[in-house]
Design a protein around this motif. Structure first.
Motif, short mmCIF file in Angstrom:
data_model
loop_
_atom_site.label_atom_id
_atom_site.label_comp_id
_atom_site.label_asym_id
_atom_site.label_seq_id
_atom_site.Cartn_x
_atom_site.Cartn_y
_atom_site.Cartn_z
N VAL A 205 0.85 -1.19 0.00
CA VAL A 205 0.00 0.00 0.00
C VAL A 205 0.88 1.24 0.00
N LEU A 206 0.67 2.12 -0.99
CA LEU A 206 1.47 3.33 -1.12
C LEU A 206 0.58 4.56 -1.25
N GLN A 207 1.11 5.71 -0.88
CA GLN A 207 0.53 6.98 -1.26
C GLN A 207 1.08 7.35 -2.63
N THR A 208 0.28 8.03 -3.42
CA THR A 208 0.73 8.41 -4.76
C THR A 208 1.40 9.78 -4.72
N ASP A 209 2.46 9.87 -3.91
CA ASP A 209 3.27 11.07 -3.86
C ASP A 209 4.12 11.18 -5.13
N PRO A 210 4.37 12.38 -5.62
CA PRO A 210 5.29 12.51 -6.75
C PRO A 210 6.71 12.19 -6.34
N PRO A 211 7.52 11.69 -7.27
CA PRO A 211 7.15 11.43 -8.67
C PRO A 211 6.38 10.13 -8.81
N VAL B 44 -7.06 15.59 -3.37
CA VAL B 44 -6.39 16.82 -2.96
C VAL B 44 -5.00 16.53 -2.42
N LEU B 45 -4.88 15.44 -1.67
CA LEU B 45 -3.63 15.15 -0.96
C LEU B 45 -2.57 14.49 -1.83
N TRP B 46 -2.99 13.70 -2.83
CA TRP B 46 -2.01 12.93 -3.60
C TRP B 46 -2.36 12.94 -5.09
N GLN B 47 -1.43 12.45 -5.89
CA GLN B 47 -1.65 12.39 -7.33
C GLN B 47 -2.73 11.36 -7.69
N GLU B 48 -3.23 11.49 -8.90
CA GLU B 48 -4.33 10.65 -9.37
C GLU B 48 -3.91 9.18 -9.51
N PRO B 49 -4.47 8.29 -8.69
CA PRO B 49 -4.00 6.91 -8.69
C PRO B 49 -4.35 6.11 -9.94
#
Length: 338
Positions: A6-12, A38-43
């Protein structure tokens, strides 16, 4: 037992893809991400790249919700990914705690989640579904497409609905006592409506941090890397306490006691190591809710969870040793549970 990352879609976004590729090479079967626009990139954009660069990894959100993404849009996205890459998707769904609150809206009701699960499963499989009194169907949906929907739940009504309607149950904590309690609630609900309880997949999701030894220094660092999780779970528990009370027999006291010192929560730190709003989370809760310690400690706890009926352990990997935890699981822990 299956294993998910499980990950957050933080850039890059490329880093998220690379970690998912690493997970597949190490024997993980599922790649999950947060879903909070709002918090992370589009998964879902990133899922397409993950699927294109892996062979069998199954991807999905942990979890989406039926308001920031309407059910027909969610179903269309999953059915499109299935057409492109085969049935390699799973839809985790819930109330939308962070996704809704950072946008100034309240989390979804269980009735809305129930309706969304029905629509997503039907449309994603190419069947008809009712949308606001109108019958719709994707004429382009690939034959044989399937979108299993797994529901995240803690409270008694949500657990009941999961057993009655969902394809899987996502429990975001790894405490054996609470796992046993909640898995039983889900399975009892499934039996009550004539379902085979084994049809409801059980996924426990929690942070895991592997230490070289069990020295106080090593364990203290591991706990600090994972303490954020107790704060995240505390948001859901606070909602349950608000609804059912702190001493209700509807919610286990083992789940509610630790949030008594909780003072608030800033979602700008959500799911992140060093979250200042999680100082109230004691070491005991970190140890109970997460997997922390040596390889042997992880294996022992995972065997307990497996015996309780857990089909998948999904590893939250938001800490300072992302690659090494994935590699250690692949080399020493996943084989021990095979």
């Amino acid at each position: 037992m299956d294993f998910g990352l499980v990950l957050q879609t933080d850039p890059p976004a490329s880093a998220v893809v690379e970690l998912m590729q690493r997970a597949e090479r190490n024997g993980f079967s599922h790649g999950w991400t947060f879903d909070s626009a709002v918090l992370w990139q589009e998964p879902f954009v990133i899922y397409s790249r993950i699927l294109a660069t892996t062979d069998h990894l199954i991807v999905g959100p942990m979890v989406t919700n039926p308001s920031t993404r309407t059910p027909e849009v969610t179903a269309s996205t999953f059915a499109t990914l299935n057409e492109m890459y085969g049935n390699r998707t799973v839809c985790g769904i819930g109330r939308g705690d962070s996704a809704m609150r950072v946008a100034g809206r309240a989390p979804n009701t269980l009735a809305r989640i129930s309706d969304a699960m029905r629509i997503i499963k039907a449309l994603g499989a190419g069947r008809e579904a009712e949308l606001g009194g109108t019958t719709v169907r994707f004429p382009w949906a690939p034959e044989g497409s399937e979108v299993p929907v797994w529901m995240a739940a803690y409270g008694p009504k949500a657990l009941k609905m999961t057993g009655e309607e969902a394809d899987g149950f996502i429990l975001q904590l790894a405490d054996p006592y609470l796992t046993e309690y909640m898995v039983k609630a889900v399975r009892d609900a499934a039996v009550a409506v004539g379902r085979d309880p084994s049809e409801v997949k059980i996924c426990v999701a929690a942070p895991a941090y592997v230490t070289e030894d069990d020295s106080p220094e090593a364990l203290a660092h591991a706990r600090d890397q994972c303490r954020w999780f107790g704060g995240m779970v505390g948001n859901h528990v606070a909602d349950l306490v608000s609804k059912y009370g702190a001493s209700s027999n509807l919610v286990p006291q083992e789940l509610t006691d630790y949030i008594k010192s909780r003072e608030g929560y800033d979602y700008s730190h959500h799911g992140r190591t060093g979250n200042p709003d999680t100082a109230f989370v004691p070491d005991e809760i970190v140890d109970r809710f997460c997997l922390i310690g040596t390889v042997e400690t992880h294996i022992e706890k995972l065997k307990i969870l497996r015996a309780l009926g857990v089909d998948q352990f999904a590893l939250y990997n938001m800490q300072d040793e992302k690659e090494s935890v994935i590699d250690t699981y692949g080399a020493r822990i996943i084989p021990a549970l095979a």
